[in-house]
Design a protein around this motif. Structure first.
Motif, mmCIF file in Angstrom:
data_model
loop_
_atom_site.group_PDB
_atom_site.id
_atom_site.type_symbol
_atom_site.label_atom_id
_atom_site.label_comp_id
_atom_site.label_asym_id
_atom_site.label_seq_id
_atom_site.Cartn_x
_atom_site.Cartn_y
_atom_site.Cartn_z
ATOM 1 N N THR A 11 0.821 -1.210 0.000
ATOM 2 C CA THR A 11 0.000 0.000 0.000
ATOM 3 C C THR A 11 0.859 1.266 0.000
ATOM 4 O O THR A 11 0.619 2.192 -0.775
ATOM 5 N N ASP B 289 4.069 1.575 -0.782
ATOM 6 C CA ASP B 289 4.927 1.682 -1.961
ATOM 7 C C ASP B 289 4.141 2.187 -3.160
ATOM 8 O O ASP B 289 4.665 2.930 -3.990
ATOM 9 N N ASP B 290 2.863 1.786 -3.232
ATOM 10 C CA ASP B 290 2.051 2.179 -4.383
ATOM 11 C C ASP B 290 1.801 3.683 -4.408
ATOM 12 O O ASP B 290 1.696 4.281 -5.481
ATOM 13 N N GLY B 291 1.710 4.312 -3.241
ATOM 14 C CA GLY B 291 1.423 5.746 -3.213
ATOM 15 C C GLY B 291 2.602 6.571 -2.743
ATOM 16 O O GLY B 291 3.238 7.291 -3.524
ATOM 17 N N ILE B 292 2.921 6.446 -1.463
ATOM 18 C CA ILE B 292 3.968 7.278 -0.875
ATOM 19 C C ILE B 292 5.333 6.929 -1.451
ATOM 20 O O ILE B 292 6.159 7.819 -1.713
ATOM 21 N N ARG C 271 6.120 5.804 -4.437
ATOM 22 C CA ARG C 271 6.283 6.379 -5.778
ATOM 23 C C ARG C 271 6.500 7.887 -5.703
ATOM 24 O O ARG C 271 7.260 8.457 -6.507
ATOM 25 N N ALA C 272 5.820 8.521 -4.757
ATOM 26 C CA ALA C 272 6.002 9.969 -4.602
ATOM 27 C C ALA C 272 7.437 10.286 -4.193
ATOM 28 O O ALA C 272 8.057 11.233 -4.727
ATOM 29 N N THR D 41 3.635 17.369 -5.117
ATOM 30 C CA THR D 41 3.730 15.963 -4.719
ATOM 31 C C THR D 41 3.969 15.821 -3.224
ATOM 32 O O THR D 41 3.383 14.978 -2.550
ATOM 33 N N GLU E 73 0.755 16.625 -1.254
ATOM 34 C CA GLU E 73 -0.193 15.510 -1.375
ATOM 35 C C GLU E 73 0.269 14.310 -0.549
ATOM 36 O O GLU E 73 -0.529 13.653 0.122
ATOM 37 N N SER E 74 1.561 14.034 -0.576
ATOM 38 C CA SER E 74 2.098 12.882 0.148
ATOM 39 C C SER E 74 2.041 13.082 1.651
ATOM 40 O O SER E 74 1.814 12.135 2.401
ATOM 41 N N ALA F 90 -1.252 12.190 2.625
ATOM 42 C CA ALA F 90 -1.425 10.737 2.541
ATOM 43 C C ALA F 90 -0.785 10.029 3.730
ATOM 44 O O ALA F 90 -1.319 9.044 4.252
#
Length: 696
Positions: free
Chosen positions: A164, A166-169, A171-172, A190, A193-194, A197
């Motif tokens: 979870t 790795d898919d969002g934070i 990649r950011a 970015t 937003e992160s 998140a």
């Protein structure tokens, strides 16, 4: 007493009771019978496992046949030898022993009924002994696997979190680490937003448990001088119910503190009738309507999930907020193969004992007895609570009037049921009453002392056999449920650890990245060289944060204190704050993780909660302190960061001090050197499994 030890003790007690019957019939056979009993224990006592050899089995066989032939002990004792052979995997030799038992009894008794009866007894003795040893082994396996189950559950949770994050934070962070100066605007977007998140992910992780919110409530109330009385009666994890109730608790406690008139606040959780109940009551002066309006939004959210939230004055004048939502009960593990094996063995034993009783009856009596025996067996195999005992007692005693000694074994069924269905303190006196009643009945029927004793011992043995075949299966189910509970608790702890680290590590990093990025953007025209340095620092922070995130999803992060000091200086100077770093000794290497987290949180607080112009960081052998000017006159109650740090330090035997020091605000972490002795992972591991305040 642990479940394996209880199972072993019970199995030994059943075995001893069966051996006691042989000694009762031939006391002088003790010289052969007792060594057989001792050798049989090698299948039940771990310390005797080294005796599980062919030589020991051969000795047991010799002693068994000595007891059966020269001492004329009943041939049913060969059932013990058969069980030993089966446990050793010698099936053919066990079959030969069974045939020899039948031959010996046929020669002794010479009747078909006697031979059939002893054959049944041999088979039952073998099955009971073999089954009990198997139960003990299975319980030990389940017990040994309980920690592995918890570890496996935690590893699965870490994998899920890793995917979870790795898919969002992740990649950011990768995009920021690969950024070029021309894309500064995109990097800042970015990062913003992160950061949201990260905070959302931390809230989601800790929201499945009420424990952090309760800890935060204690701290908030204490800081306001309000006595907190907490009573918890719920089981973790709570699922989404925890998130909702945490919001209710936060709002209710904040309202109590905001009013400023309460001296005592009660926080209570309970599970009643399938509902999870949270109650917060304060003794401050206020009106019900005002609080109810503040909770309207939460009341609507609670109602959406089928719950109910009420707020109002109680009869004693206290204002209380009560929320009820459906409890999310974790699934109870279904009965395993131990339960099925127990039922099958018990049914076989009860059938065998019933057939032995029928052999003593006439054809007419047997015809009438069969449905009664079937009813007795059904009540034992499928009990419906304690009410089962009354009809079972009637079935065990009333038929004695007609069937007499042929029915004499059935009260032992009642003894076993009492042990299974009642607490030991109530069961054993009633079992004693059953045994005494059997002795009295046998004596009233004109039996001699040996037969009276045999009636009492037989009822005890039957009761122990019934209990011995049911209780191990219950122990296995209880152990499996406890193991599942341990795994759930470990998952909750792992989620809380991850939430703390997300907040303390990645939250700080993204806040610092934003600061560096904003500074680089402002300096792009006036000071391009410094703007480039700030941008490079920002990229380096993203790279380090990527490593922190990877560590977060496998073990407690290990930070480098020198790197954290350099990062803190860079971030504070970027904000225009003069920084002085003083070293008065070096803390142990094992302290790097916890002190690094303290430093990050302290720097975050300086930036967010003060108008500091100067900041001093002092590193000592037993910890560090961070002091800054520009602190507000009224310091806000501690938030989740301070609570997290207190949890980490407590795990290492240390403490955290935070508060005004003259015109400055000082945060000091003191570590106990003894708490850091041992391997370097101790602090991180401890910090990863402690419950703590995790609310911002």
């Amino acid at each position: 007493m642990s479940e394996p030890r209880v199972a072993r003790t019970l199995a030994i007690a059943v075995l001893a009771s069966m051996v006691g019957v042989y000694l009762l019939s031939r006391p002088w056979s003790a010289v052969a019978v007792l060594p057989v009993f001792a050798l049989q224990l090698r299948y039940l006592v771990p310390r005797l496992e080294r005796l599980r050899t062919p030589a020991a089995t051969a000795v047991q066989a010799a002693l068994t046949y000595t007891a059966v032939l020269p001492f004329e002990v009943t041939a049913s004792m060969l059932g013990l030898l058969m069980a030993a052979l089966l446990l050793d995997g010698a099936w053919r030799v066990a079959a030969a022993a069974a045939v020899s038992a039948v031959v010996i009894e046929a020669v002794r008794d010479g009747t078909a009924d006697g031979t059939l009866g002893i054959s049944i007894t041999v088979a039952l003795t073998c099955l009971v002994t073999y089954g009990l040893a198997g139960f003990v082994g299975r319980i030990e396996e389940v017990h040994a696997a309980r920690l592995a189950l918890a570890v496996s559950a935690v590893e699965e949770e870490r994998l899920a979190m890793a995917a979870t994050l790795d898919d969002g934070i992740g990649r950011a962070l990768d995009r920021i680490a690969r950024a070029r100066p021309g894309g500064l605007g995109e990097v800042l977007a970015t990062a913003r937003e992160s950061l949201g998140a990260v905070r959302s992910a931390a809230a989601d992780l800790r929201g499945l448990s009420l424990a952090p919110e309760i800890a935060a409530a204690r701290g908030l109330l204490a800081s306001a001088g309000i006595e907190a009385a907490v009573r918890t009666g719920h089981n973790e994890p709570l699922g989404q119910a925890g998130t909702l109730l945490a919001a209710v608790l936060r709002e209710a406690v904040t309202d109590v503190v905001r009013q400023g008139t309460a001296r005592r606040c009660e926080i209570e959780t309970a599970e009643r009738g399938g509902m999870l109940v949270l109650r917060v009551a304060g003794d401050g002066e206020r009106t019900a309507e005002r609080a109810a309006a503040a909770l309207d939004d939460l009341a609507a959210r609670v109602a959406e999930v089928g719950g109910r939230l009420t707020a109002g004055l109680e009869p004693d004048g206290r204002f209380a907020v009560t929320a009820q939502v459906t409890a999310t009960e974790p699934p109870c593990p279904a009965g395993g193969r131990e339960h099925r094996l127990s039922l099958a063995l018990l049914a076989t034993v009860l059938t065998g004992l019933s057939v032995k009783g029928l052999l003593l009856m006439s054809a007419a009596q047997a015809l009438a007895a069969v449905p009664l025996l079937a009813a007795c067996c059904a009540l034992i195999l499928w009990p419906r609570g304690r009410w089962t005992l009354l009809p079972l007692a009637l079935l065990c005693y009333l038929p004695l009037i007609w069937f007499k000694e042929a029915w004499g074994g059935t009260p032992g069924y009642l003894a076993g049921a009492l042990l299974v269905l009642l607490p030991a303190a109530a069961a054993w006196p009633l079992v004693g009453a059953v045994l005494v009643s059997m002795g009295v009945i046998a004596w009233a029927a004109g039996a001699g002392a040996p037969l009276v004793a045999n009636s009492v011992i037989s009822a005890l043995v039957t009761g122990l056999v019934v209990y011995g075949l049911v209780r191990p299966a219950q122990l296995a189910d209880e152990l499996r449920a406890a193991s599942a509970g341990l795994a759930r608790a470990a998952v909750v702890q792992e989620r809380l650890r991850a939430a703390r680290d997300l907040h303390d590590l990645l939250g700080h990093t993204f806040a610092a990245v934003l600061l560096k990025g904003e500074l680089a953007r402002r300096l792009e025209r006036s000071d391009p060289a410094r703007a480039a340095r700030e941008f490079a620092d920002m990229v380096a922070m993203a790279v380090r944060a990527r490593a922190d995130m990877d560590a977060l999803t496998c073990t407690a992060p290990r930070l480098d204190l020198d790197a954290e000091l350099a990062s803190a200086r860079s971030v504070l100077e970027a904000a225009g704050i003069e920084v002085r770093v003083a070293r008065d000794g070096d803390p142990p290497a094992a302290a790097a993780t916890v002190l690094g987290a303290v430093l990050r949180e302290a720097v975050t607080n300086v930036l967010r909660h003060s108008a500091a112009r100067h900041c001093e960081i002092t590193v000592r052998a037993d910890g560090l302190s961070v002091a800054n000017d520009g602190a507000p006159a009224r310091v806000a109650p501690p938030g989740s960061g301070i609570g997290n740090l207190r949890t980490r330090l407590a795990a290492a035997g240390g403490r955290l001090e935070a508060g005004r020091d003259g015109d400055r605000f000082r945060l000091t972490a003191r570590l106990d050197p003894a708490g850091l002795a041992g391997d370097a992972d101790g602090v991180g591991a401890a910090a990863g499994v402690q419950l703590g305040d995790d609310r911002r």
